[in-house]
Design a protein around this motif. Structure first.
Motif, short mmCIF file in Angstrom:
data_model
loop_
_atom_site.label_atom_id
_atom_site.label_comp_id
_atom_site.label_asym_id
_atom_site.label_seq_id
_atom_site.Cartn_x
_atom_site.Cartn_y
_atom_site.Cartn_z
N ILE A 142 -0.11 3.69 -6.42
CA ILE A 142 1.33 3.92 -6.57
C ILE A 142 1.69 5.39 -6.57
O ILE A 142 2.78 5.78 -6.12
N ALA A 177 1.09 -2.92 -6.49
CA ALA A 177 1.47 -1.59 -5.99
C ALA A 177 0.20 -0.74 -5.93
O ALA A 177 -0.17 -0.10 -6.92
N GLN A 213 -3.87 3.36 -9.69
CA GLN A 213 -3.87 4.76 -9.26
C GLN A 213 -5.23 5.37 -9.55
O GLN A 213 -5.95 4.94 -10.45
N THR A 255 10.60 7.17 -3.29
CA THR A 255 10.18 5.77 -3.19
C THR A 255 9.80 5.22 -4.56
O THR A 255 10.11 4.07 -4.88
N GLN A 256 9.16 6.03 -5.38
CA GLN A 256 8.84 5.60 -6.74
C GLN A 256 10.09 5.21 -7.51
O GLN A 256 10.10 4.24 -8.27
N LEU A 314 6.05 5.98 2.92
CA LEU A 314 6.71 4.73 2.53
C LEU A 314 8.13 5.04 2.05
O LEU A 314 8.34 5.96 1.26
N ILE A 322 10.21 -1.42 0.45
CA ILE A 322 9.76 -2.29 -0.65
C ILE A 322 10.90 -3.13 -1.24
O ILE A 322 10.68 -4.25 -1.69
N ALA A 346 3.02 7.48 -3.22
CA ALA A 346 4.37 7.44 -2.65
C ALA A 346 5.18 8.62 -3.19
O ALA A 346 4.92 9.15 -4.28
N GLN A 403 0.86 -1.18 0.00
CA GLN A 403 0.00 0.00 0.00
C GLN A 403 0.90 1.23 0.00
O GLN A 403 1.57 1.52 0.99
N PHE A 404 0.93 1.94 -1.11
CA PHE A 404 1.82 3.09 -1.24
C PHE A 404 1.24 4.29 -0.50
O PHE A 404 0.08 4.66 -0.70
N THR A 405 2.06 4.88 0.36
CA THR A 405 1.68 6.04 1.15
C THR A 405 2.82 7.04 1.13
O THR A 405 3.96 6.69 0.81
#
Length: 339
Positions: free
Chosen positions: A113, A110, A152, A120-121, A76, A81, A116, A71-73
């Protein structure tokens, strides 16, 4: 291991079961399966509640492949990851031992996505392109097959970070998840479909799915088909007139390789042993929609990438007079890969 015919039937059963879970999205499911079968990464964009994550989770369960979900936040971090090196003591000695993160799976969900941070991406760039991650100067190969299945939301802006073009180009497909009709909504409201994903058993083993991927990649691509793909990619380049006059930046050769791989996978799902023009036309838009950038005037007029690509496809004949041999031969030979 199953033969090719049995693999095709197993994929057909997988597709059929997905259509009973996610109703009214048969075309989307077919494109999704073609993208994964081609070994590519897939970006699913749609409004909340459209079943994006549900479809991906169901496929992970039916495919028999090892999956993970992130779970992208905004908070993160890259090591969350990729994994990290932990200091461990053994026999009076201390050393760093790599602890794999959730990227070490065949299918990585992801979720959201674009929530993040860019830092992180960027941790996904090496994984999506080279199939490995590097931590403290040491590279660690990811399992094969490996696909990032990202979702997304197109309408939320606060707390999101648009994906950079370099990362978008690493996705084989960008699939738009559209609305369903009244009949499908009635079935969903009555409880006839949907609900928790319980009782799903794999239709294939990981070895079967890998064999299906290899069989799809081995489907021959005739010269006229390779020529058509090459001319479609060239037609996205900016020009002073014609359908690409609204394009500021066109697609790269990676798009041609991606289109060839996706067309082979679609032909395999159709139960055919050769690629047709209809396969290329079916995958052209999801391969190209995130790889072209329209100029400011076109966007001001309300034009989107799909409209521009529809005009380009309509203006590009399937059979051309001349063949750009270098690009077409590279496509036909499957050089590289749509990673």
């Amino acid at each position: 291991m199953r033969d090719v015919t049995e693999l095709m039937r197993a994929l057909a059963r997988t597709e059929e079961r997905l259509n009973t879970i996610i109703v009214g999205q048969a075309g989307l499911i077919r494109q999704f399966l073609a993208g994964v079968l081609a070994g590519g990464h897939i970006l699913l964009e749609g409004l909340p509640g459209m079943g994006k994550t549900q479809m991906v989770r169901a496929f992970c369960m039916l495919s028999g492949l090892r999956s993970s979900r992130v779970q992208f936040t905004p908070d993160l971090m890259p090591l969350d990851i990729t994994g990290s090196a932990l200091l461990q003591e053994s026999g009076g000695e201390s050393r760093f031992v790599f602890s794999p993160g959730p990227l070490f799976a065949n299918l990585v969900i992801a979720d959201e996505i674009n929530r993040a941070s860019p830092k992180t991406q960027s941790a996904l760039l090496e994984a999506m392109q080279e199939g490995q991650v590097t931590v403290l100067g040491e590279s660690h190969p990811l399992p094969r097959p490996f696909s990032v299945l990202a979702t997304q939301n197109p309408i939320e802006l606060e707390g999101t970070y648009p994906l950079p073009e370099a990362q978008l180009d690493r996705f084989l497909f960008k699939l738009d998840v559209g609305q369903v009709g009244v009949d499908e909504l009635r079935r969903i409201a009555s409880g006839a479909v949907g609900g928790p994903l319980t009782g799903l058993t794999p239709e294939m083993t990981p070895a079967d799915f890998s064999a299906a991927m290899a069989a799809a990649a081995a489907i021959p691509l005739a010269d006229p088909i390779a020529d058509y793909i090459a001319r479609l990619v060239l037609a996205t380049r900016p020009s002073e007139s014609g359908p690409s006059a609204c394009v500021r930046f066109g697609a790269s050769p990676r798009a041609a390789i991606a289109m060839a791989g996706a067309a082979r996978a679609r032909a395999f799902l159709e139960g055919r042993t050769s690629v047709g023009f209809e396969d290329v036309n079916a995958v052209a838009t999801p391969v190209l929609r995130h790889r072209i950038i329209l100029d400011y005037g076109a966007r001001l007029d309300g034009m989107d990438a799909d409209a521009a690509l529809a005009a380009i496809l309509d203006a590009t004949p399937e059979l051309g007079r001349e063949e750009p041999h270098s690009l077409a031969s590279r496509i036909a030979g499957g050089a590289g890969g749509p990673r």
